[in-house]
Structures are given as structure tokens and as C-alpha cells.
Scaffold this active site. Structure first.
Site, PDB file in Angstrom:
ATOM      1  CG  LEU A 191      40.869  34.802  37.777  1.00 40.54           C
ATOM      2  CD1 LEU A 191      40.070  35.527  36.342  1.00 40.54           C
ATOM      3  CD2 LEU A 191      41.750  34.204  36.571  1.00 40.54           C
ATOM      4  CB  CYS A 192      42.828  35.765  43.965  1.00 41.15           C
ATOM      5  SG  CYS A 192      41.362  37.158  44.708  1.00 41.15           S
ATOM      6  CG  HIS A 193      47.880  39.024  41.901  1.00 46.39           C
ATOM      7  ND1 HIS A 193      46.065  39.431  41.138  1.00 46.39           N
ATOM      8  CD2 HIS A 193      48.136  38.827  41.169  1.00 46.39           C
ATOM      9  CE1 HIS A 193      46.685  40.034  40.334  1.00 46.39           C
ATOM     10  NE2 HIS A 193      48.325  39.558  40.139  1.00 46.39           N
TER      11      HIS A 193
ATOM     12  CG  MET B 275      39.360  39.577  46.661  1.00 47.84           C
ATOM     13  SD  MET B 275      37.742  39.809  45.650  1.00 47.84           S
ATOM     14  CE  MET B 275      36.916  38.355  46.404  1.00 47.84           C
ATOM     15  CD  GLU B 276      43.778  38.409  49.465  1.00 45.74           C
ATOM     16  OE1 GLU B 276      44.711  38.181  48.649  1.00 45.74           O
ATOM     17  OE2 GLU B 276      43.360  40.044  49.196  1.00 45.74           O
TER      18      GLU B 276
ATOM     19  CG  ASP C 246      30.554  23.673  61.023  1.00 45.07           C
ATOM     20  OD1 ASP C 246      30.283  22.707  60.686  1.00 45.07           O
ATOM     21  OD2 ASP C 246      31.683  23.154  61.309  1.00 45.07           O
TER      22      ASP C 246
END
Length: 164
Positions: A79-81, A121-122, A136
């Protein structure tokens, strides 16, 4: 079920998930800073700092991974733009610089845009993916690494500002 007065903006009055409409919001300069750390054995940190890890420049590759992740956040979080980012900076330092006695790498990401919604969020995605990339690249020598404390530490622009 979520009610119309719910503070959860990604649900409508019927409790259905939806993308928040930001069309009426003014475009402003927005900045978010997120941070976190990965703890590891002292020998693993020495390997990273010396640049002799078998897979190459661990922090250089993790920085690029974090930048790429910030740019792809809307593809990962449903739901992120999608946003036109104007800056993504991913930085690293020895965790002991911020927390004496902790062996590992501290990561911070600063993300900026001019738009109608924030970039928290980014920034969070950039930090998490950068730290996962370190894991990793070093897991062959240290499977006990642990990622800690990924969070938003600052947010500027839009309706709410300041340190969270």
C-alpha cells in the site's frame, strides 16, 4: 473490524485495505531518517573493515543495496505510494561508536522527496536491506549475526515533524 474513526489509515470504513488518497495534500519537501545495526563477531567486523571479505566490498555493496531498496519500496510494501525520490544516502559506522561494547555495524539512511506523502517506509526499507546485505555477504563466516533496532529516528515535512 476497523471503524470509520480508526487511526489506521490503510483501512476504509468497512475494514477493507486500500491505498490512502493523498491527492488533496500539498507537495512539500519531506525527509525521513531511519537507523539500525547488525551485531557480529569481532572477527567478522575485522573482515569487513579490512576489505578482505571473500565476496568483496561489503559496505559498498550494502550501500548500493540500500539505495536500490529505497527506490523499490512501493514494489515491496503493497500500500506504499510510488515516489520520486530526490535523495537517498546510506551511511555506516562501527556500532561501538554509538554503543560502547557492541561489535557490529550501525546503518542510517536519509531519504528525501518533494511530494504529498512521507518517505519513512523508504528509509526503513533502505536500512533493513543494507543490513540484510551485510548478513548475506558475511553469513559464511558468522551465522550468529543479529539485526537490531531498525526504526525511524527523524521525520520532516508534511503534517508531522521532528524526532519520533
Amino acid at each position: 473490524m476497523t471503524t470509520p474513526t480508526s487511526p489506521l489509515t490503510h483501512f476504509d470504513a468497512q475494514g477493507q485495505a486500500h491505498m490512502v488518497d493523498v491527492g488533496a495534500k500539498p507537495a512539500t519537501h519531506r525527509v525521513a531518517v531511519a537507523s539500525g545495526r547488525i551485531e557480529m563477531l569481532p572477527a567478522t567486523l575485522a573482515l569487513i573493515e579490512s576489505g578482505t571479505a571473500k565476496k568483496g566490498d561489503v559496505l559498498g555493496i550494502a550501500r548500493i543495496a540500500g539505495i536500490m531498496a529505497a527506490k523499490k519500496t512501493s514494489e515491496l510494501i503493497p500500500l506504499c505510494h510510488p515516489l520520486a525520490l530526490t535523495r537517498v544516502a546510506v551511511e555506516f559506522e562501527a556500532a561501538s561508536e554509538r554503543q560502547p561494547g557492541v561489535t557490529g555495524i550501525f546503518c542510517s539512511a536519509t531519504v528525501q522527496t518533494v511530494g504529498q506523502t512521507g518517505v519513512e517506509m523508504e528509509a526503513l526499507t533502505a536500512v533493513q536491506v543494507a543490513l540484510l546485505t551485510i548478513y548475506d555477504m558475511c553469513k559464511a563466516v558468522d551465522r550468529g549475526m543479529v539485526i537490531h533496532g531498525v526504526r525511524v529516528v527523524e521525520k520532516w515535512g508534511g503534517k508531522s515533524e521532528g524526532i519520533t
